[in-house]
Design an enzyme around this catalytic site. Structure first.
Site, PDB file in Angstrom:
ATOM      1  N   HIS A  71       0.852  -1.193   0.000  1.00 47.90           N
ATOM      2  CA  HIS A  71       0.000   0.000   0.000  1.00 47.90           C
ATOM      3  C   HIS A  71       0.883   1.236   0.000  1.00 47.90           C
ATOM      4  O   HIS A  71       1.244   1.774   1.052  1.00 47.90           O
ATOM      5  CB  HIS A  71      -0.902  -0.006   1.242  1.00 47.90           C
ATOM      6  CG  HIS A  71      -1.955   1.048   1.240  1.00 47.90           C
ATOM      7  ND1 HIS A  71      -3.298   0.755   1.213  1.00 47.90           N
ATOM      8  CD2 HIS A  71      -1.879   2.395   1.254  1.00 47.90           C
ATOM      9  CE1 HIS A  71      -4.004   1.882   1.225  1.00 47.90           C
ATOM     10  NE2 HIS A  71      -3.152   2.896   1.251  1.00 47.90           N
ATOM     11  N   HIS A  73       1.426   5.110  -1.912  1.00 51.43           N
ATOM     12  CA  HIS A  73       0.969   6.177  -2.801  1.00 51.43           C
ATOM     13  C   HIS A  73       2.182   6.654  -3.599  1.00 51.43           C
ATOM     14  O   HIS A  73       2.737   7.727  -3.328  1.00 51.43           O
ATOM     15  CB  HIS A  73       0.328   7.298  -1.999  1.00 51.43           C
ATOM     16  CG  HIS A  73      -0.975   6.919  -1.367  1.00 51.43           C
ATOM     17  ND1 HIS A  73      -2.188   7.059  -2.011  1.00 51.43           N
ATOM     18  CD2 HIS A  73      -1.247   6.368  -0.162  1.00 51.43           C
ATOM     19  CE1 HIS A  73      -3.161   6.620  -1.223  1.00 51.43           C
ATOM     20  NE2 HIS A  73      -2.612   6.198  -0.095  1.00 51.43           N
ATOM     21  N   GLY A  79      -4.460  15.999  -1.149  1.00 47.61           N
ATOM     22  CA  GLY A  79      -5.330  16.866  -1.931  1.00 47.61           C
ATOM     23  C   GLY A  79      -6.625  17.219  -1.240  1.00 47.61           C
ATOM     24  O   GLY A  79      -7.407  18.013  -1.769  1.00 47.61           O
ATOM     25  N   THR A 109      -7.938   9.421  -2.378  1.00 50.51           N
ATOM     26  CA  THR A 109      -9.061  10.349  -2.523  1.00 50.51           C
ATOM     27  C   THR A 109      -9.065  11.028  -3.888  1.00 50.51           C
ATOM     28  O   THR A 109     -10.107  11.172  -4.529  1.00 50.51           O
ATOM     29  CB  THR A 109      -8.983  11.439  -1.436  1.00 50.51           C
ATOM     30  OG1 THR A 109      -8.792  10.837  -0.160  1.00 50.51           O
ATOM     31  CG2 THR A 109     -10.251  12.266  -1.417  1.00 50.51           C
ATOM     32  N   ARG A 173     -15.092  10.393   3.084  1.00 49.62           N
ATOM     33  CA  ARG A 173     -14.477  10.703   1.787  1.00 49.62           C
ATOM     34  C   ARG A 173     -14.817   9.664   0.719  1.00 49.62           C
ATOM     35  O   ARG A 173     -14.409   9.807  -0.436  1.00 49.62           O
ATOM     36  CB  ARG A 173     -12.961  10.804   1.941  1.00 49.62           C
ATOM     37  CG  ARG A 173     -12.494  11.969   2.778  1.00 49.62           C
ATOM     38  CD  ARG A 173     -11.022  11.843   3.115  1.00 49.62           C
ATOM     39  NE  ARG A 173     -10.780  10.724   4.021  1.00 49.62           N
ATOM     40  CZ  ARG A 173      -9.583  10.256   4.347  1.00 49.62           C
ATOM     41  NH1 ARG A 173      -8.503  10.794   3.810  1.00 49.62           N
ATOM     42  NH2 ARG A 173      -9.449   9.254   5.197  1.00 49.62           N
ATOM     43  N   HIS A 234      -5.902  -0.362   7.141  1.00 46.39           N
ATOM     44  CA  HIS A 234      -6.076   0.681   8.169  1.00 46.39           C
ATOM     45  C   HIS A 234      -6.965   0.176   9.306  1.00 46.39           C
ATOM     46  O   HIS A 234      -7.670   0.966   9.949  1.00 46.39           O
ATOM     47  CB  HIS A 234      -6.697   1.966   7.602  1.00 46.39           C
ATOM     48  CG  HIS A 234      -6.093   2.458   6.323  1.00 46.39           C
ATOM     49  ND1 HIS A 234      -4.750   2.362   6.041  1.00 46.39           N
ATOM     50  CD2 HIS A 234      -6.658   3.065   5.238  1.00 46.39           C
ATOM     51  CE1 HIS A 234      -4.511   2.890   4.846  1.00 46.39           C
ATOM     52  NE2 HIS A 234      -5.652   3.310   4.333  1.00 46.39           N
ATOM     53  N   ARG A 237      -7.119   1.883  12.841  1.00 44.20           N
ATOM     54  CA  ARG A 237      -7.443   3.319  12.878  1.00 44.20           C
ATOM     55  C   ARG A 237      -7.955   3.728  14.256  1.00 44.20           C
ATOM     56  O   ARG A 237      -7.732   4.854  14.712  1.00 44.20           O
ATOM     57  CB  ARG A 237      -8.492   3.623  11.807  1.00 44.20           C
ATOM     58  CG  ARG A 237      -8.768   5.086  11.617  1.00 44.20           C
ATOM     59  CD  ARG A 237      -9.795   5.295  10.530  1.00 44.20           C
ATOM     60  NE  ARG A 237      -9.333   4.851   9.231  1.00 44.20           N
ATOM     61  CZ  ARG A 237      -8.514   5.549   8.429  1.00 44.20           C
ATOM     62  NH1 ARG A 237      -8.061   6.715   8.838  1.00 44.20           N
ATOM     63  NH2 ARG A 237      -8.169   5.075   7.255  1.00 44.20           N
ATOM     64  N   ASP A 293       1.284   2.837   3.842  1.00 39.75           N
ATOM     65  CA  ASP A 293       0.464   3.968   3.381  1.00 39.75           C
ATOM     66  C   ASP A 293       1.345   5.174   3.061  1.00 39.75           C
ATOM     67  O   ASP A 293       0.895   6.321   3.096  1.00 39.75           O
ATOM     68  CB  ASP A 293      -0.583   4.340   4.437  1.00 39.75           C
ATOM     69  CG  ASP A 293      -1.712   5.207   3.879  1.00 39.75           C
ATOM     70  OD1 ASP A 293      -1.914   5.211   2.656  1.00 39.75           O
ATOM     71  OD2 ASP A 293      -2.380   5.881   4.681  1.00 39.75           O
ATOM     72  N   SER A 297      -1.650  10.978   2.437  1.00 43.70           N
ATOM     73  CA  SER A 297      -1.899  12.041   3.409  1.00 43.70           C
ATOM     74  C   SER A 297      -2.488  11.455   4.685  1.00 43.70           C
ATOM     75  O   SER A 297      -3.189  10.446   4.668  1.00 43.70           O
ATOM     76  CB  SER A 297      -2.869  13.075   2.832  1.00 43.70           C
ATOM     77  OG  SER A 297      -4.141  12.482   2.615  1.00 43.70           O
TER      78      SER A 297
END
Length: 392
Positions: A71, A73, A79, A109, A173, A234, A237, A293, A297
């Site tokens: 995972h 990005h 953003g 997102t 989101r 996640h 969390r 991750d 963000s």
């Protein structure tokens, strides 16, 4: 930019190390690499005179399977607070310096200013730099954006696409997909993967919404989709979500992915805490994976859902949490390695060539020092990170 120095390829590479965990400890201390794969494991392997070979003397280091981060990005996430909050891309050096040889790129997102085509280009760029890189088609939203206009075609025709993700559920989101929409995209992913002879997992981003894992519980309870088709990430969390994840894993014999948050905050748990608690609840270690991750963000929102700030995730916490699990005796080395290698390779459907140090497997090898800090990372037999050659 200066042109890259020409790479000095040799027919064979021989790693001479202090010990090998494959992940189980081996008697062997030599790894012979040919054509990007492991050709032999043994002690004092002799090479015929005149053969073209590079010998790496690392008797003070421990050889383990190079880590796999499912995972990442790679094009940057973020953003949520406008264009000025877009996170940066990750570099091959940042990946390899943590002992990671394989990554799976995701969109989050923002699938408007970033696209699956951007992601594919970055994945191929990382491949050109020596990283073994794959990607999920799709993003947070449903219907998911794709490269060819169809999930099944993406999986069938694009080698780098190994699944769908990260689809957001239980998050403000997300696109708030209905249950039938979730079932349809998972089914499409499964069929496309079957046609391509891939695992084709669906990687689900789980937010802190009240529905939690309920959409995935319904999916596995009400359809014929097997549990290994979906991976919730996640899951640490918050404390209640982690407890639900433990029950989910035990009820469905399913795998769950823990995120190594570099700052878990008041509600969340670190990767170390989450793995420890899942094990204490009886979840088999084989059903737990960890991911970073990174370059995504970590946004903060107020009680009304308004954006108030963010940080950029890094992959340093992933290695630190893993090291702590070993150092504090939560797991022995051979089991802990599964969290970042063998278990991940199985989840992704790469277990026939990655996640182990064995003859015929990809020569993806990380060399650790006595503090379990990565010193060298080899991918397909090529050294793409060497701490002794890092300036500064």
């Amino acid at each position: 930019m200066m042109p890259a120095e020409p790479r000095e390829d040799r027919l064979l590479t021989l790693l001479r190390v202090g010990s090998i965990f494959a992940p189980e400890p081996l008697e062997a201390t030599d790894i012979l690499i040919a054509d990007g794969r492991i050709a032999a494991l043994g002690r004092d392997i002799a090479i015929p005179t005149g053969w073209s070979i590079q010998v790496v003397e690392a008797r003070h280091l421990i050889a383990v399977p190079a880590f796999i981060d499912q995972h990442v990005h790679v094009t940057g996430g973020g953003g949520e607070g406008g264009c000025g909050t877009r996170c940066p891309e990750i570099t091959a050096h940042e990946i390899a310096s943590m002992g990671i040889g394989t990554v799976v790129g995701v969109l989050g997102t923002d699938s408007i200013s970033r696209s699956p085509a951007d992601l594919l280009a970055k994945v191929r760029g990382l491949g050109a730099e020596g990283i073994s890189a794959f990607m999920y088609t799709g993003a947070y939203r449903v219907p998911p954006p794709t490269l060819t206009g169809d999930i099944q075609r993406d999986l069938a025709w694009i080698p780098e696409v190994i699944g769908l993700g990260e689809i957001a559920i239980s998050d403000h989101r997300s696109s708030q997909p209905r249950q039938d929409e979730i079932e349809r995209i998972v089914s499409d992913t499964r069929i496309g993967a079957m046609l391509a002879d891939k695992r084709g997992i669906c990687h689900f981003h789980i937010g802190d919404g009240k529905r939690g894992l309920e959409p995935l519980r319904r999916l596995l309870s009400e359809t014929e989709i097997p549990a290994d088709q979906v991976i919730p990430t996640h899951v640490n969390r918050n404390h209640s979500l982690l407890e639900e994840a433990a029950d989910y894993a035990l009820t469905f014999n399913a795998s769950v992915d823990v995120t190594a948050f570099d700052d878990a905050g008041d509600d969340g748990l670190t990767g170390f805490d989450a793995v420890s608690r899942l094990l204490a609840r009886g979840v088999p270690v084989a059903r737990i994976t960890m991911s970073s991750d990174c370059n995504g963000s970590l946004p903060e929102f107020d009680a009304q859902g308004a954006y108030i700030g963010m940080r950029v995730a890094r992959n340093t916490a992933l290695i630190a949490d893993w090291q702590r699990l070993v150092r504090e005796g939560v797991l022995p080395m051979e089991q802990a390695l599964g969290l970042l290698s063998g278990n991940v390779a199985r989840v992704l459907g790469l277990h026939d060539r990655k996640g182990r140090l064995a003859i015929g497997f990809d020569a993806d090898v990380t060399l650790l020092d006595s503090e379990l800090q990565p010193q060298q990372t080899f991918v397909a037999g090529q050294c793409i990170y060497d701490s002794s050659k890092v300036e500064g």
